[in-house]
Design an enzyme around this catalytic site. Structure first.
Site, PDB file in Angstrom:
ATOM      1  N   ASP A 143       0.831  -1.208   0.000  1.00 12.33           N
ATOM      2  CA  ASP A 143       0.000   0.000   0.000  1.00 12.33           C
ATOM      3  C   ASP A 143       0.864   1.255   0.000  1.00 12.33           C
ATOM      4  O   ASP A 143       0.558   2.246  -0.673  1.00 12.33           O
ATOM      5  CB  ASP A 143      -0.918  -0.023   1.226  1.00 12.33           C
ATOM      6  CG  ASP A 143      -2.042   0.992   1.114  1.00 12.33           C
ATOM      7  OD1 ASP A 143      -2.421   1.333  -0.022  1.00 12.33           O
ATOM      8  OD2 ASP A 143      -2.539   1.450   2.148  1.00 12.33           O
ATOM      9  N   ASP A 186      -8.891  -1.165   3.417  1.00 11.88           N
ATOM     10  CA  ASP A 186      -8.449  -0.704   4.740  1.00 11.88           C
ATOM     11  C   ASP A 186      -9.387  -1.216   5.837  1.00 11.88           C
ATOM     12  O   ASP A 186      -8.930  -1.664   6.899  1.00 11.88           O
ATOM     13  CB  ASP A 186      -8.384   0.822   4.756  1.00 11.88           C
ATOM     14  CG  ASP A 186      -7.468   1.365   3.671  1.00 11.88           C
ATOM     15  OD1 ASP A 186      -6.432   0.722   3.407  1.00 11.88           O
ATOM     16  OD2 ASP A 186      -7.789   2.401   3.074  1.00 11.88           O
TER      17      ASP A 186
END
Length: 444
Positions: free
Chosen positions: A229, A364
């Site tokens: 990420d 997330d």
């Protein structure tokens, strides 16, 4: 809107040959200074940002709470029955810590490879505007989560609480739940309902990962996904950064099945312009402009006082030729009502929908819940609470950096790294230390 009325005579006698020329003028007097407006705008932006940060904490907490509740009440998701995901080929049982670590790292790298391939495919389809293909892909994924995985979850909940409703009732409820979710996510529906479905879908996906990932693989997957990420968002050629920048260039929202948004507004019309017509008469016109103010920011009303002036220039031709023409100018200022220039009420428009607020990817939500759910599976509430606090602190710090840099930032690294540190420190150091003190009657 200002209106005009006929002028009244001032009491003098004029002949039929008198010529009258009338000119209209408009003075705009604003009752609010520019510094005052700037201060109010800044104050509104601060309130807007703070409220949406809180609005982001609530769904993240609800998603993690649902996962923790399920892990502590439904044994189906906390038991390992020997089944694993296709992405985790290394599942051999061994007592060697080195072998466990290497196999877990291998499983994590395989999962990371799958994530990278799927992300590149998504970017490729989005770059060349294969929107129908992307929508079909997302619709199939949502269909599986809302129907198949939800049916499995409901079945295990009914078993755990020993409830046996009729099959017709269960099928009717699941059918309505799934159809409504598909409509809210991929078509249109209330914002709160869409947010509810996105939260439940993230929780279901997190429960699937917790159940079917091997014991040590979970922690390695969380670590490598956080590193990915970081690379995908911050590097100049990162795929997620390219996706966000391309969406901004095209002025298009990212697909709602991938993004959780804390708020949404729609364009509205603001009357601002006044222009002159060819005849010399000033006529107010309207111009359509979209505003970026959020729905929860109070409207600012600028009071504008329009004072039309009517100037009459009268040329009186006297009967006495020696006096000549005597021009007489008379100015009359008419009373006009105060016009409040304010935005029209928000009107929903299907083609010009614009999302506002802080946005967080569903990935997330999923990995936050995986971390907290896995920590709660050991029934150690000290570790669970420590991980929960660490995740929220990391998310808060990420939002602070978002406000500072004003660009897309990865939401996983800070929260996941702090959560992993808190997990291992609490589980291996703090909990044994407190337990030893309690057993020796040194701590009450």
């Amino acid at each position: 809107m200002p209106y005009s009325r006929e002028p009244q005579d001032g009491g003098g006698n004029t002949s039929a040959s008198s010529e009258t020329h009338t000119t209209y003028g408009t003075n705009l007097i604003s009752n609010r200074s520019e510094p005052e407006e700037e201060n109010q705008v800044e104050e509104a932006e601060l309130k807007y940002g703070a409220s949406h940060v809180i609005h982001l904490f609530v769904p993240v907490s609800l998603c993690m709470a649902l996962v923790v509740f399920t892990m502590n009440t439904i044994t189906f998701y906390s038991q390992n029955n020997g089944r694993h995901l296709l992405y985790t080929p290394f599942v051999k049982e061994t007592d060697s810590i080195v072998e466990k670590g290497l196999m877990s790292l291998g499983n994590a790298l395989v999962m990371l490879s799958v994530v990278i391939v799927m992300t590149v495919l998504l970017i490729f389809f989005y770059k060349y505007k294969f929107y129908k293909l992307i929508h079909g892909w997302l619709i199939i994924s949502s269909f599986l989560l809302l129907f198949l995985f939800t049916a499995i979850y409901v079945q295990e909940v009914l078993k755990s609480f020993d409830v046996s409703p009729s099959v017709i009732l269960v099928l009717f409820g699941l059918g309505n739940y799934g159809v409504l979710g598909m409509m809210c996510i991929h078509w249109k529906g209330p914002l709160r309902l869409q947010q509810f479905y996105l939260i439940t879908m993230s929780a279901l996906m997190a429960l699937v990962f917790i159940k079917y990932l091997p014991e040590w693989t979970v922690w390695f997957v969380l670590f490598v996904i956080s590193v990915w990420d970081l690379v995908a968002v911050l590097t100049p050629k990162g795929p997620l950064r390219y996706l966000v920048e391309t969406a901004q260039e095209r002025n298009e929202p990212i697909f709602p099945a991938l993004i959780y948004s804390s708020g949404i507004i729609y364009p509205y019309v603001l009357v601002t312009a006044v222009k002159n017509s060819e005849e010399g008469t000033e006529m107010p016109t309207t111009s359509s402009a979209s505003s970026s103010q959020p729905s929860n920011v109070p409207k600012k009303t600028t009071k504008v006082k329009r004072i039309p002036q009517k100037v009459q220039i009268e040329t009186n031709v006297s009967s006495n030729p020696n006096q000549g023409e005597t021009p007489v100018a008379r100015v009359e200022r008419e009373r006009q009502p105060i016009v409040n220039v304010e935005p029209v009420q928000y009107v929903r428009h299907e083609d010009y929908q614009e999302e506002k607020g802080v946005k967080l990817g569903l990935g997330d939500f999923i990995f936050y819940s995986v971390l907290l759910g896995k920590a709660s599976s050991y029934f150690d509430w000290n570790t669970t609470l420590a991980c929960y606090v660490a995740i929220l602190i990391g998310l808060c710090f990420t939002l602070v950096l978002l406000a500072v840099f004003k660009r897309a930032l990865p939401a996983l690294p800070i929260s996941i790294f702090s959560g992993l540190i808190f997990y291992f420190c609490t589980r291996w150091i703090i909990t044994p230390f407190v337990t030893k003190f309690t057993q020796n009657c040194l701590l009450y």
